[in-house]
Each structure stands twice: as structure tokens, then as C-alpha cells.
Write a protein that holds these residues in place. Structure first.
Motif, mmCIF file in Angstrom:
data_model
loop_
_atom_site.group_PDB
_atom_site.id
_atom_site.type_symbol
_atom_site.label_atom_id
_atom_site.label_comp_id
_atom_site.label_asym_id
_atom_site.label_seq_id
_atom_site.Cartn_x
_atom_site.Cartn_y
_atom_site.Cartn_z
ATOM 1 N N SER A 161 43.158 71.492 38.033
ATOM 2 C CA SER A 161 44.118 70.823 36.480
ATOM 3 C C SER A 161 43.161 69.637 36.288
ATOM 4 C CB SER A 161 45.397 70.788 36.073
ATOM 5 O OG SER A 161 45.630 70.133 38.175
ATOM 6 N N ARG A 162 43.113 70.241 34.998
ATOM 7 C CA ARG A 162 42.412 68.811 34.025
ATOM 8 C C ARG A 162 43.686 68.329 32.952
ATOM 9 N NH1 ARG A 162 37.127 71.424 33.020
ATOM 10 N NH2 ARG A 162 39.169 72.974 32.088
ATOM 11 N N THR A 163 44.107 67.129 32.424
ATOM 12 C CA THR A 163 45.185 66.735 32.019
ATOM 13 C C THR A 163 44.093 65.527 30.894
ATOM 14 O OG1 THR A 163 46.594 67.122 34.114
ATOM 15 C CG2 THR A 163 46.824 65.413 31.979
ATOM 16 N N VAL A 164 44.404 65.309 30.190
ATOM 17 C CA VAL A 164 44.390 63.653 28.704
ATOM 18 C C VAL A 164 45.787 63.903 29.149
ATOM 19 C CG1 VAL A 164 43.434 63.034 26.973
ATOM 20 C CG2 VAL A 164 42.629 64.893 27.902
ATOM 21 N N ARG A 165 45.325 62.065 29.209
ATOM 22 C CA ARG A 165 46.738 61.515 29.144
ATOM 23 C C ARG A 165 46.595 60.165 28.763
ATOM 24 N NH1 ARG A 165 48.976 61.999 34.860
ATOM 25 N NH2 ARG A 165 49.252 63.391 34.121
ATOM 26 N N ASP A 166 47.433 59.413 27.255
ATOM 27 C CA ASP A 166 47.430 58.113 27.224
ATOM 28 C C ASP A 166 48.803 57.525 28.276
ATOM 29 O OD1 ASP A 166 46.336 58.774 25.627
ATOM 30 O OD2 ASP A 166 48.254 58.755 23.586
ATOM 31 N N VAL A 167 47.587 56.183 29.009
ATOM 32 C CA VAL A 167 48.530 55.100 30.062
ATOM 33 C C VAL A 167 48.309 53.627 29.930
ATOM 34 C CG1 VAL A 167 48.128 54.687 32.144
ATOM 35 C CG2 VAL A 167 47.727 56.620 31.636
ATOM 36 N N ALA A 168 49.651 53.041 29.880
ATOM 37 C CA ALA A 168 49.566 51.799 29.451
ATOM 38 C C ALA A 168 48.874 51.616 30.483
ATOM 39 C CB ALA A 168 51.171 51.881 29.482
ATOM 40 N N VAL A 169 48.051 50.178 30.492
ATOM 41 C CA VAL A 169 47.245 49.112 31.589
ATOM 42 C C VAL A 169 47.263 48.174 30.853
ATOM 43 C CG1 VAL A 169 44.882 49.188 32.862
ATOM 44 C CG2 VAL A 169 46.036 51.752 32.315
ATOM 45 N N ALA A 170 48.085 47.433 31.617
ATOM 46 C CA ALA A 170 47.943 45.923 31.546
ATOM 47 C C ALA A 170 48.035 45.530 30.499
ATOM 48 C CB ALA A 170 46.901 45.483 31.769
ATOM 49 N N GLY A 171 49.353 45.763 29.261
ATOM 50 C CA GLY A 171 50.036 46.323 28.111
ATOM 51 C C GLY A 171 48.861 46.743 26.528
ATOM 52 N N ASN A 172 47.489 47.325 27.387
ATOM 53 C CA ASN A 172 46.747 47.869 26.174
ATOM 54 C C ASN A 172 46.701 49.728 26.893
ATOM 55 O OD1 ASN A 172 45.416 46.177 24.896
ATOM 56 N ND2 ASN A 172 44.716 45.263 26.749
ATOM 57 N N TRP A 173 46.857 50.783 25.728
ATOM 58 C CA TRP A 173 46.784 51.882 25.675
ATOM 59 C C TRP A 173 45.727 52.578 25.625
ATOM 60 C CZ3 TRP A 173 51.175 55.387 26.814
ATOM 61 C CH2 TRP A 173 52.559 55.100 26.720
ATOM 62 N N GLN A 174 45.231 52.732 26.889
ATOM 63 C CA GLN A 174 43.942 54.000 27.596
ATOM 64 C C GLN A 174 44.244 55.725 27.027
ATOM 65 O OE1 GLN A 174 42.635 52.933 31.138
ATOM 66 N NE2 GLN A 174 42.677 51.247 30.604
ATOM 67 N N ARG A 175 43.361 56.171 26.946
ATOM 68 C CA ARG A 175 43.270 57.586 27.178
ATOM 69 C C ARG A 175 42.457 57.656 28.506
ATOM 70 N NH1 ARG A 175 43.753 60.711 21.674
ATOM 71 N NH2 ARG A 175 46.154 60.427 21.893
ATOM 72 N N GLN A 176 43.429 58.540 29.222
ATOM 73 C CA GLN A 176 41.910 58.720 30.271
ATOM 74 C C GLN A 176 41.593 60.038 30.678
ATOM 75 O OE1 GLN A 176 44.079 57.707 33.252
ATOM 76 N NE2 GLN A 176 43.415 55.032 33.765
ATOM 77 N N LEU A 177 41.057 61.111 31.367
ATOM 78 C CA LEU A 177 40.034 62.420 31.177
ATOM 79 C C LEU A 177 40.662 62.405 33.025
ATOM 80 C CD1 LEU A 177 39.434 64.994 31.371
ATOM 81 C CD2 LEU A 177 37.251 64.299 31.404
ATOM 82 N N ILE A 178 41.393 63.351 33.399
ATOM 83 C CA ILE A 178 41.916 63.391 35.263
ATOM 84 C C ILE A 178 41.840 64.627 35.195
ATOM 85 C CG2 ILE A 178 43.568 63.254 37.415
ATOM 86 C CD1 ILE A 178 45.176 60.837 34.603
ATOM 87 N N ASP A 179 40.923 64.644 36.462
ATOM 88 C CA ASP A 179 40.660 66.461 37.000
ATOM 89 C C ASP A 179 41.401 66.372 38.246
ATOM 90 O OD1 ASP A 179 39.682 68.832 37.620
ATOM 91 O OD2 ASP A 179 37.724 67.849 38.102
ATOM 92 N N GLY A 180 42.304 66.782 38.570
ATOM 93 C CA GLY A 180 43.878 66.829 39.808
ATOM 94 C C GLY A 180 44.112 65.074 39.868
ATOM 95 N N THR A 181 43.485 65.301 40.641
ATOM 96 C CA THR A 181 43.876 63.260 41.407
ATOM 97 C C THR A 181 43.243 62.430 40.619
ATOM 98 O OG1 THR A 181 43.460 63.378 43.356
ATOM 99 C CG2 THR A 181 45.749 64.345 42.695
ATOM 100 N N THR A 182 41.656 63.121 40.360
ATOM 101 C CA THR A 182 40.507 61.839 39.764
ATOM 102 C C THR A 182 40.655 61.135 38.677
ATOM 103 O OG1 THR A 182 40.000 62.982 41.725
ATOM 104 C CG2 THR A 182 37.950 61.231 40.750
ATOM 105 N N SER A 183 40.673 60.210 37.927
ATOM 106 C CA SER A 183 40.334 59.827 36.413
ATOM 107 C C SER A 183 39.125 59.582 36.634
ATOM 108 C CB SER A 183 41.176 59.065 36.405
ATOM 109 O OG SER A 183 40.527 58.091 35.204
ATOM 110 N N HIS A 184 38.757 60.906 35.479
ATOM 111 C CA HIS A 184 37.176 60.116 35.563
ATOM 112 C C HIS A 184 36.785 59.771 34.202
ATOM 113 C CE1 HIS A 184 36.105 62.889 38.200
ATOM 114 N NE2 HIS A 184 36.881 63.926 38.388
#
Length: 148
Positions: free
Chosen positions: A56-79
Motif C-alpha cells: 500500500s501507498r499513502t500520501v498523508r498530511d502530518v503535523a511535525v513540531a507544529g508544521n504540517w508536512q505532506r509525506q509519501l508512505i509505502d507500507g510503514t516506510t516514509s519515502h
């Protein structure tokens, strides 16, 4: 699948006492409800999801240290990741963030040839091969030549 397993355990319901059937029904409803709630809670910031033969692949918005990031996640690995704020969008993240070895090498050790003139020191020639080339491009300065 879990709902089917739960229903299979309820088949001899006539042979069991009423309290046992009630307990099994309440337990099953609670379990399924928790599963649905967890699926919603974990996926509420998903932008896109897909699945293929490899996983599975997921594109997810994540809050890190108060700033939002868009991450590409393949399975459990952030790419890879990128800040959503325009003023931070050019900041390299993930494997090539500013404190990593490749970032330090580009910042402090290029150009490595001590015979270069002062004008040549202003213009760096960088070559990148493979994954991460897009993130490493953020380290380029005006006048640099970058080859991918």
C-alpha cells in the motif's frame, strides 16, 4: 474477516445462556466499533491511498513540531516529505534534511579541489544519481550547475 470469525463463534447460541450470548454480541459490536473508529482516526489526514501487488501507498498530511508536512508512505516506510507552508516548502526533509551527511558535504566540502580560483568557488558543479535527487536540488545556489 473478524466479523465472520465472530459470527462463527455465535453459531451454538441456543446452547448458551442468555448472558453469554449478550456478552459475545456486545464484545463483537465494541470490537468492530473500535476498529472502524481507529481506521477513521488513522486515515483522517490521508490525501490519497492506493494498493497494488507490492503493498500500500499513502500520501498523508502530518503535523511535525507544529508544521504540517505532506509525506509519501509505502507500507510503514516514509519515502519523502515536504512542508505545506510555502515559505518552508523548499526545505529538504526526510533522508536529506540539513543535518545529514550529504547535506553537510554539499555545504562544507564542495568544491573539494583546493586549486580552484575564487570565481570557481562561487560556481559549484553537482551531480546526483538515483533516489533523492529532487530533495538534493534544494541545496543548489545561484550559479550552480546541477546534473541529474
Amino acid at each position: 474477516m473478524l466479523a465472520i470469525l465472530w459470527l462463527i463463534t455465535l453459531t451454538p447460541w441456543r446452547a448458551k445462556a442468555l448472558w453469554q450470548n449478550t456478552l459475545a454480541a456486545v464484545g463483537g459490536v465494541l470490537f468492530i466499533g473500535c476498529f472502524v473508529l481507529a481506521e477513521y482516526w488513522l486515515g483522517q489526514h490521508d490525501v490519497a491511498k492506493s494498493r497494488n501487488f507490492y503493498g500500500s501507498r499513502t500520501v498523508r498530511d502530518v503535523a511535525v513540531a507544529g508544521n504540517w508536512q505532506r509525506q509519501l508512505i509505502d507500507g510503514t516506510t516514509s519515502h519523502g516529505a515536504q512542508y505545506l507552508l510555502p515559505e518552508l516548502a523548499q526545505t529538504p526533509l526526510s533522508y536529506y534534511r540539513p543535518a545529514t551527511g550529504v547535506a553537510l558535504a554539499i555545504k562544507h566540502f564542495l568544491p573539494a579541489d583546493p586549486t580552484r580560483s575564487a570565481s570557481q568557488l562561487q560556481q559549484r558543479q553537482l551531480g546526483f544519481v538515483g533516489l533523492g535527487a529532487g530533495a538534493l536540488a534544494a541545496y543548489g545556489r545561484a550559479g550552480d550547475s546541477i546534473y541529474f
